[in-house]
Design an enzyme around this catalytic site. Sequence first.
Site, PDB file in Angstrom:
ATOM      1  N   ASP A  31       0.809  -1.210   0.000  1.00  0.00           N
ATOM      2  CA  ASP A  31       0.000   0.000   0.000  1.00  0.00           C
ATOM      3  C   ASP A  31       0.854   1.277   0.000  1.00  0.00           C
ATOM      4  OD1 ASP A  31      -2.083  -1.773   0.295  1.00  0.00           O
ATOM      5  OD2 ASP A  31      -2.943  -0.785   2.059  1.00  0.00           O
ATOM      6  N   HIS A  44       3.576  -2.344   3.078  1.00  0.00           N
ATOM      7  CA  HIS A  44       3.634  -1.004   2.504  1.00  0.00           C
ATOM      8  C   HIS A  44       4.934  -0.786   1.746  1.00  0.00           C
ATOM      9  CE1 HIS A  44       0.679  -0.679   5.734  1.00  0.00           C
ATOM     10  NE2 HIS A  44       0.163   0.344   5.069  1.00  0.00           N
TER      11      HIS A  44
END
Length: 235
Positions: free
Chosen positions: A57, A202
């Site tokens: 992400d 992430h």
Amino acid sequence: MSATRHRTVRLRHLAAPLFAAGLILGTATPGSAGGRPTPTIVDTARGHGTVVSYTFDDGPNPVDTPRLLAVLKAHRVRAVFCVQGNHAREYPALVRRIVAEGHVLCNHSLQHDDLGTATPEQIRADLLATNAAIRAAVPRAHIPYFRAPYGSWGETPTVAAGLGMQPLGWRLAISDWEPPGTDELVRRLMDGITSGAVVLMHDGGGDRSQTVEAVERTIPLLRAQGYRFTLPEHR
């Protein structure tokens, strides 16, 4: 935002060039065969047995995304990149590289706002603007997934499905936004993994060097346990 608050909010709430070309043109669908997206939030990796999906992400970012892509390419792992529209505008070459190396795109909103209380009209405008930003970098890019910032879904699953994107959740979040150190991230992933898990990590939103190192270490460890890396389900 403090690490504790961030954790609470989040809990709440390489393929061949021809295949990559198919993604760019929208002719290759990474999900299961047939069927349109539904508002059901998927959190399961595709396939049977010991399978796992890696998803990333908040990118791309110019420091850690290229390093992560190099690791995934070296280990021949395809992943899902949940891209923010504002970052796609800043780093279009990285979006192009993600697609060119056979990975799959996911809409992660324009600038990571909490959409949990937004109206369907507001959500639709945000998701369309994000797709436009991605497609400014990769014309006709296939964007089969949407992931809500902070996991704050609200009305987003219905709107995303109506726009042709499957809502994408996760079974395991290793809280790499803290970051707690590479050894701890490896431990969290290896202790928390279950067959069929979609893993949330992430490549943007801060220094993600520890995440990149953890990915590099865990891929061979999981393969030694019989895991296969697949994409998430797509209904």
